[in-house]
Motif scaffolding. Sequence first.
Motif, PDB file in Angstrom:
ATOM      1  N   GLU A 258      10.356  -3.197  -2.245  1.00 22.90           N
ATOM      2  CA  GLU A 258       9.840  -3.837  -3.455  1.00 22.90           C
ATOM      3  C   GLU A 258      11.010  -4.419  -4.234  1.00 22.90           C
ATOM      4  O   GLU A 258      10.897  -4.708  -5.406  1.00 22.90           O
ATOM      5  CB  GLU A 258       9.094  -2.818  -4.333  1.00 22.90           C
ATOM      6  CG  GLU A 258       7.813  -2.276  -3.753  1.00 22.90           C
ATOM      7  CD  GLU A 258       6.618  -3.203  -3.976  1.00 22.90           C
ATOM      8  OE1 GLU A 258       6.787  -4.279  -4.575  1.00 22.90           O
ATOM      9  OE2 GLU A 258       5.519  -2.828  -3.520  1.00 22.90           O
TER      10      GLU A 258
ATOM     11  N   GLN B 172       2.440   0.094  -0.935  1.00 22.04           N
ATOM     12  CA  GLN B 172       2.049  -1.232  -0.458  1.00 22.04           C
ATOM     13  C   GLN B 172       1.562  -1.273   1.000  1.00 22.04           C
ATOM     14  O   GLN B 172       0.465  -1.736   1.277  1.00 22.04           O
ATOM     15  CB  GLN B 172       3.205  -2.205  -0.651  1.00 22.04           C
ATOM     16  CG  GLN B 172       2.847  -3.649  -0.341  1.00 22.04           C
ATOM     17  CD  GLN B 172       1.798  -4.190  -1.282  1.00 22.04           C
ATOM     18  OE1 GLN B 172       1.768  -3.842  -2.452  1.00 22.04           O
ATOM     19  NE2 GLN B 172       0.898  -5.028  -0.777  1.00 22.04           N
TER      20      GLN B 172
ATOM     21  N   LYS C  41      -1.623   0.844   1.600  1.00 23.87           N
ATOM     22  CA  LYS C  41      -2.891   0.327   1.069  1.00 23.87           C
ATOM     23  C   LYS C  41      -3.374  -0.843   1.899  1.00 23.87           C
ATOM     24  O   LYS C  41      -4.570  -1.027   2.088  1.00 23.87           O
ATOM     25  CB  LYS C  41      -2.813   0.017  -0.424  1.00 23.87           C
ATOM     26  CG  LYS C  41      -1.966  -1.136  -0.869  1.00 23.87           C
ATOM     27  CD  LYS C  41      -2.172  -1.357  -2.378  1.00 23.87           C
ATOM     28  CE  LYS C  41      -1.236  -2.400  -2.950  1.00 23.87           C
ATOM     29  NZ  LYS C  41      -1.517  -2.692  -4.356  1.00 23.87           N
TER      30      LYS C  41
ATOM     31  N   GLN D 230       1.867   4.197 -11.062  1.00 26.37           N
ATOM     32  CA  GLN D 230       1.111   2.946 -11.009  1.00 26.37           C
ATOM     33  C   GLN D 230      -0.370   3.218 -10.843  1.00 26.37           C
ATOM     34  O   GLN D 230      -0.750   4.201 -10.209  1.00 26.37           O
ATOM     35  CB  GLN D 230       1.501   2.150  -9.757  1.00 26.37           C
ATOM     36  CG  GLN D 230       2.809   1.444  -9.799  1.00 26.37           C
ATOM     37  CD  GLN D 230       3.005   0.561  -8.563  1.00 26.37           C
ATOM     38  OE1 GLN D 230       2.345   0.758  -7.526  1.00 26.37           O
ATOM     39  NE2 GLN D 230       3.899  -0.392  -8.668  1.00 26.37           N
TER      40      GLN D 230
ATOM     41  N   ARG E  96      -2.464 -11.110   0.256  1.00 26.35           N
ATOM     42  CA  ARG E  96      -1.475 -10.723   1.276  1.00 26.35           C
ATOM     43  C   ARG E  96      -1.496 -11.641   2.493  1.00 26.35           C
ATOM     44  O   ARG E  96      -2.512 -12.269   2.787  1.00 26.35           O
ATOM     45  CB  ARG E  96      -1.720  -9.282   1.753  1.00 26.35           C
ATOM     46  CG  ARG E  96      -2.144  -8.304   0.698  1.00 26.35           C
ATOM     47  CD  ARG E  96      -1.133  -8.161  -0.417  1.00 26.35           C
ATOM     48  NE  ARG E  96      -1.602  -7.137  -1.368  1.00 26.35           N
ATOM     49  CZ  ARG E  96      -1.020  -6.886  -2.522  1.00 26.35           C
ATOM     50  NH1 ARG E  96       0.035  -7.584  -2.929  1.00 26.35           N
ATOM     51  NH2 ARG E  96      -1.491  -5.943  -3.317  1.00 26.35           N
TER      52      ARG E  96
HETATM   53  N1  ASP Z   1       3.153  -3.100  -4.545  1.00 21.38           N
HETATM   54  C1  ASP Z   1       3.272  -4.053  -5.621  1.00 21.38           C
HETATM   55  C2  ASP Z   1       4.223  -3.522  -6.690  1.00 21.38           C
HETATM   56  O1  ASP Z   1       4.478  -2.323  -6.748  1.00 21.38           O
HETATM   57  C3  ASP Z   1       1.971  -4.374  -6.256  1.00 21.38           C
HETATM   58  C4  ASP Z   1       1.065  -5.137  -5.377  1.00 21.38           C
HETATM   59  O2  ASP Z   1       1.473  -6.169  -4.830  1.00 21.38           O
HETATM   60  O3  ASP Z   1      -0.096  -4.713  -5.261  1.00 21.38           O
HETATM   61  O4  ASP Z   1       4.693  -4.267  -7.508  1.00 21.38           O
END
Ligand code: ASP
Length: 460
Positions: free
Chosen positions: A167, A191, A194, A228, A361
């Motif tokens: 990230e 990421q 998911k 988050q 994505r």
């Molecule tokens: N994984 C990304 C972040 O932590 C968020 C996303 O693209 O859903 O910024």
Amino acid sequence: MMKKLFVADTPKMIGKVVELYGWVASKRDHKKVVFIDLRDRSGVVQVIGDEKLKELSQEDVVYVKGLIKERPKNLINSKLKTGTIEIEAQKVVILSKAKPLPIPIEGDGYQIDEEVRLKYRYLDLRRERLKNNLFFRYQFIKEIRHFMDAKGFIEIETPILTKATPEGARDFIVPSRLQKGKFYALPQSPQQYKQLLMLSGFEKYFQIARCFRDEDPRADRAYGEFTQLDVEKSFTSQEEIQGLIEELLVMVIKKVFPKKKFLKVPFPKISYQEALEKYQSDRPDIRQSQEDDVLAFCWVIDFPLFEWKEQEKRWDATHHPFTSPKKEDLPFLEKGEYEKIRADQYDLVLNGFEVGGGSIRITDPKLQAKIFEIMGHTKEQVEEKFGHLLEAFSYGVPPHGGIALGLDRLLQVILNEKSVREAIAFPASSGGKTSVMDAPSSVDEEQLRELGIERKKVKR
Ligand code: ASP
């Protein structure tokens, strides 16, 4: 011993003899009569007594049995939720004595050195302001779960011991004992998992997820980890994700912070270009004046897919490498005009703070491999680091997209706090020292031996 009653409930029980448990918040000794304020998590109540109360000191933990009496009109304390009554003590037992505290816990505590507050965080959290922050945080997350559930999303936990997911920060690594010389990485976000869950067919996922990033110290940051709200959905669009998040925030904030006002709903959408030109920032504060109770959310969209890293002499993903380029900009990819490609990415900004970001994505394994290649990974590196994802995408992957909101930052702004650490129970300092338990710290030689690790002096 069984606590049945919070002090905040006592005004409803005039004339009753009750049993209360809590801390001595203060004591006023008038020789013949002694007053204490008894505090529990719900508030304080005045207890009146004689020599029974004399031996109490501030912050002792006590049991009080007493009669709830209405106060005469002229003695009502309107500042106190329980100010219409007081407790006439019949029996008092000290359950635990307290030494004088190293930090005061009255007031907001901002004037106290933060290092000291974090060392004694368990006392700092007795402070009304911080206690309220944690209650708000709990309610906020509870309402988020409620909302996501009603929308058909399910919460799925993903691993903490895992492989690197980039990230844009450094990874924390954990040595493996079973496979000496090998390491896990803590996730910078869920990421990849998911996205894999979309591939598995769950369609609507969310998680209140802990993320770990070894970022350089910054005064307004809690070092190392943060929380988050992580969301992913199959068969979706930018607009759908944005609409979902707007509805969520408006609903949850109205419920938990009813005094807050929204500057604009739906949240305005500003292109990255416009944000830079008009506000000189990709995190624009769109308020005209800095009114305290106004929440000015906006979306920043149309980010460039890549940014040039001059030091490393390579292209890097502006967001993360799984972000899809805009379809209409794909020809630039073929022509190698990487700076012209815009991403299907959106950031959420609140009063000038970035509080979230997400994207549609990439699901085409060839395109994904090409993006890694542009970022400077060799074919072997791509295979080693992301081969699992590219393979997975060959087994029928639904188009998908999502977002993550930084809950600590979001709460900080809503709570009008100056630092994100005020919204976290046990934050690490910006320099990376943990609250209370002085980590990082050294470990036993024996532990290192088991891990196959040897210490070596390095010149810096
Ligand atoms: N994984 C990304 C972040 O932590 C968020 C996303 O693209 O859903 O910024």
